[in-house]
Design a protein around this motif. Structure first.
Motif, PDB file in Angstrom:
ATOM      1  N   MET A   1       0.827  -1.188   0.000  1.00  0.00           N
ATOM      2  CA  MET A   1       0.000   0.000   0.000  1.00  0.00           C
ATOM      3  C   MET A   1       0.875   1.257   0.000  1.00  0.00           C
ATOM      4  N   ARG A   2       1.986   1.196   0.714  1.00  0.00           N
ATOM      5  CA  ARG A   2       2.886   2.346   0.797  1.00  0.00           C
ATOM      6  C   ARG A   2       3.444   2.715  -0.579  1.00  0.00           C
ATOM      7  N   ASP A   3       3.745   1.686  -1.406  1.00  0.00           N
ATOM      8  CA  ASP A   3       4.280   1.935  -2.748  1.00  0.00           C
ATOM      9  C   ASP A   3       3.334   2.793  -3.576  1.00  0.00           C
ATOM     10  N   VAL A   4       2.046   2.526  -3.453  1.00  0.00           N
ATOM     11  CA  VAL A   4       1.049   3.257  -4.230  1.00  0.00           C
ATOM     12  C   VAL A   4       0.876   4.679  -3.697  1.00  0.00           C
ATOM     13  N   LEU A   5       0.851   4.811  -2.384  1.00  0.00           N
ATOM     14  CA  LEU A   5       0.622   6.131  -1.787  1.00  0.00           C
ATOM     15  C   LEU A   5       1.778   7.095  -2.023  1.00  0.00           C
ATOM     16  N   PHE A   6       3.009   6.572  -2.082  1.00  0.00           N
ATOM     17  CA  PHE A   6       4.173   7.433  -2.252  1.00  0.00           C
ATOM     18  C   PHE A   6       4.763   7.359  -3.658  1.00  0.00           C
ATOM     19  N   PHE A   7       4.018   6.840  -4.614  1.00  0.00           N
ATOM     20  CA  PHE A   7       4.400   6.782  -6.024  1.00  0.00           C
ATOM     21  C   PHE A   7       5.710   6.025  -6.253  1.00  0.00           C
ATOM     22  N   ASP A   8       5.974   4.991  -5.431  1.00  0.00           N
ATOM     23  CA  ASP A   8       7.142   4.150  -5.645  1.00  0.00           C
ATOM     24  C   ASP A   8       6.877   3.108  -6.730  1.00  0.00           C
ATOM     25  N   SER A   9       5.627   2.800  -6.963  1.00  0.00           N
ATOM     26  CA  SER A   9       5.272   1.880  -8.043  1.00  0.00           C
ATOM     27  C   SER A   9       4.126   2.494  -8.851  1.00  0.00           C
ATOM     28  N   MET A  10       4.049   2.084 -10.081  1.00  0.00           N
ATOM     29  CA  MET A  10       3.012   2.608 -10.969  1.00  0.00           C
ATOM     30  C   MET A  10       1.718   1.811 -10.786  1.00  0.00           C
ATOM     31  N   LEU A  11       0.628   2.502 -10.678  1.00  0.00           N
ATOM     32  CA  LEU A  11      -0.677   1.889 -10.495  1.00  0.00           C
ATOM     33  C   LEU A  11      -1.394   1.688 -11.835  1.00  0.00           C
ATOM     34  N   THR A  12      -1.148   2.575 -12.767  1.00  0.00           N
ATOM     35  CA  THR A  12      -1.869   2.560 -14.047  1.00  0.00           C
ATOM     36  C   THR A  12      -1.706   1.271 -14.843  1.00  0.00           C
ATOM     37  N   PRO A  13      -0.516   0.659 -14.909  1.00  0.00           N
ATOM     38  CA  PRO A  13      -0.420  -0.585 -15.689  1.00  0.00           C
ATOM     39  C   PRO A  13      -1.367  -1.683 -15.193  1.00  0.00           C
ATOM     40  N   LYS A  14      -1.695  -1.659 -13.937  1.00  0.00           N
ATOM     41  CA  LYS A  14      -2.623  -2.660 -13.409  1.00  0.00           C
ATOM     42  C   LYS A  14      -4.044  -2.445 -13.946  1.00  0.00           C
ATOM     43  N   PHE A  15      -4.357  -1.211 -14.254  1.00  0.00           N
ATOM     44  CA  PHE A  15      -5.691  -0.902 -14.767  1.00  0.00           C
ATOM     45  C   PHE A  15      -5.803  -1.098 -16.280  1.00  0.00           C
ATOM     46  N   ILE A  16      -4.692  -1.174 -16.965  1.00  0.00           N
ATOM     47  CA  ILE A  16      -4.733  -1.299 -18.423  1.00  0.00           C
ATOM     48  C   ILE A  16      -5.402  -2.609 -18.828  1.00  0.00           C
ATOM     49  N   THR A  17      -5.146  -3.686 -18.092  1.00  0.00           N
ATOM     50  CA  THR A  17      -5.794  -4.958 -18.395  1.00  0.00           C
ATOM     51  C   THR A  17      -7.303  -4.843 -18.233  1.00  0.00           C
ATOM     52  N   PHE A  18      -7.732  -4.180 -17.180  1.00  0.00           N
ATOM     53  CA  PHE A  18      -9.169  -3.973 -16.955  1.00  0.00           C
ATOM     54  C   PHE A  18      -9.780  -3.145 -18.079  1.00  0.00           C
ATOM     55  N   VAL A  19      -9.089  -2.098 -18.476  1.00  0.00           N
ATOM     56  CA  VAL A  19      -9.567  -1.241 -19.567  1.00  0.00           C
ATOM     57  C   VAL A  19      -9.633  -2.031 -20.868  1.00  0.00           C
ATOM     58  N   TYR A  20      -8.651  -2.905 -21.095  1.00  0.00           N
ATOM     59  CA  TYR A  20      -8.647  -3.728 -22.302  1.00  0.00           C
ATOM     60  C   TYR A  20      -9.902  -4.604 -22.359  1.00  0.00           C
ATOM     61  N   TRP A  21     -10.261  -5.242 -21.258  1.00  0.00           N
ATOM     62  CA  TRP A  21     -11.456  -6.087 -21.247  1.00  0.00           C
ATOM     63  C   TRP A  21     -12.726  -5.262 -21.424  1.00  0.00           C
ATOM     64  N   LEU A  22     -12.741  -4.061 -20.870  1.00  0.00           N
ATOM     65  CA  LEU A  22     -13.892  -3.177 -21.103  1.00  0.00           C
ATOM     66  C   LEU A  22     -13.995  -2.795 -22.579  1.00  0.00           C
ATOM     67  N   LEU A  23     -12.859  -2.500 -23.196  1.00  0.00           N
ATOM     68  CA  LEU A  23     -12.862  -2.165 -24.623  1.00  0.00           C
ATOM     69  C   LEU A  23     -13.336  -3.344 -25.462  1.00  0.00           C
ATOM     70  N   LEU A  24     -12.886  -4.550 -25.116  1.00  0.00           N
ATOM     71  CA  LEU A  24     -13.346  -5.729 -25.861  1.00  0.00           C
ATOM     72  C   LEU A  24     -14.849  -5.931 -25.715  1.00  0.00           C
ATOM     73  N   ALA A  25     -15.368  -5.711 -24.513  1.00  0.00           N
ATOM     74  CA  ALA A  25     -16.814  -5.836 -24.315  1.00  0.00           C
ATOM     75  C   ALA A  25     -17.557  -4.787 -25.138  1.00  0.00           C
ATOM     76  N   GLY A  26     -17.032  -3.571 -25.178  1.00  0.00           N
ATOM     77  CA  GLY A  26     -17.650  -2.516 -25.981  1.00  0.00           C
ATOM     78  C   GLY A  26     -17.613  -2.817 -27.464  1.00  0.00           C
TER      79      GLY A  26
END
Length: 83
Positions: A1-26
């Motif tokens: 959790m600390r990595d996300v709050l202090f920008f030590d790791s990127m959060l967006t790449p984790k959401f790209i897979t979710f966005v991809y499945w939403l795009l496929l459904a659309g």
């Protein structure tokens, strides 16, 4: 959790897979709407709907892969900077 709050790791790449499945459904929804929507069923609507689904799925995949590449470049530059 600390990595996300202090920008030590990127959060967006984790959401790209979710966005991809939403795009496929659309894309699938749009293609099916093209095939079965309107007045009646025709061969032309079938071809256009199928092409729409295939081209849309490939386009969504390419777009998401390009986004992933940007984040991979970021990770590699970060590794180089740490050396």
């Amino acid at each position: 959790m600390r990595d996300v709050l202090f920008f030590d790791s990127m959060l967006t790449p984790k959401f790209i897979t979710f966005v991809y499945w939403l795009l496929l459904a659309g894309v699938a929804w749009s293609g099916l709407k093209m095939i079965f929507g309107g007045f009646g069923f025709s061969f032309e609507k079938l071809i256009v709907g199928l092409l729409m689904m295939v081209i849309g799925a490939v386009g969504a995949r390419i777009w998401c892969e390009l986004l992933i590449v940007l984040f991979k470049i970021h990770d590699n530059v970060k590794k180089i900077a740490e050396k």
